[in-house]
Write a protein that holds these residues in place. Structure first.
Motif: not given
Length: 167
Positions: A55-60
């Motif tokens: 999720l953090c990679a997708g948001i970034a």
């Protein structure tokens, strides 16, 4: 070499040595996707470290694309300083996203020379982006390519030919 089926997508592939009870994955994409939890009965996902990282990679990545497009819009409005700032933020996020994707790929239960080649090719793309006149756009393309490389496990399972039922 014996053939086994991928524990995630079910496609057959060769392994050097078979260990009973061990899950085998045909690619790092399948290995990564197998670590993500399946929704429960109420449609809720249990929170796991792999899910948080994804999720953090997708948001970034989303923010990387957002800052890149904002930089383009600022450049068209003749606001060079703001455009440069947005492009630098986008490029910085691009490096962070690439590092996250490569580290998760390296930590996957399946490692192959093709994964290493994908990491090297995308690293060359990032280095080339740093040398180019417009590095933010190239960094977006590099990260999109690496994300698609990692999503191939989902694609294999999703779009694999279904065995037809003969009547």
């Amino acid at each position: 070499m014996p053939r086994v089926q991928c524990s995630y997508c079910g496609l057959p592939f060769n392994v050097r040595q078979v260990e009973p009870g061990r899950p085998y994955y045909c690619c790092s994409g399948c290995a990564l996707l197998s670590r993500l939890p399946q929704p429960g009965a109420g449609g809720e996902f249990p929170v796991t470290p792999a899910l948080v990282v994804a999720l953090c990679a997708g948001i970034a990545f989303f923010n990387q694309v957002l800052f890149w497009t904002l930089g383009i819009a600022m450049a068209r409005d003749q606001r060079a300083e703001q455009a440069l700032l947005f492009a630098q933020v986008s490029a910085g996020l691009g490096v962070a996203v690439w590092l996250t994707l490569v580290v998760t790929m390296a930590r996957a239960a399946s490692r192959s020379w093709t994964d290493a080649a994908a990491a090297v090719v995308t690293l060359a793309g990032l280095v080339g982006a740093g040398l180019a006149r417009r590095p933010a756009g190239w960094a977006v393309l590099v990260n999109a390519a690496l994300a698609l490389w990692l999503a191939r496990g989902w694609g294999k399972q999703r779009f694999a030919r279904k065995k037809s039922l003969t009547i």
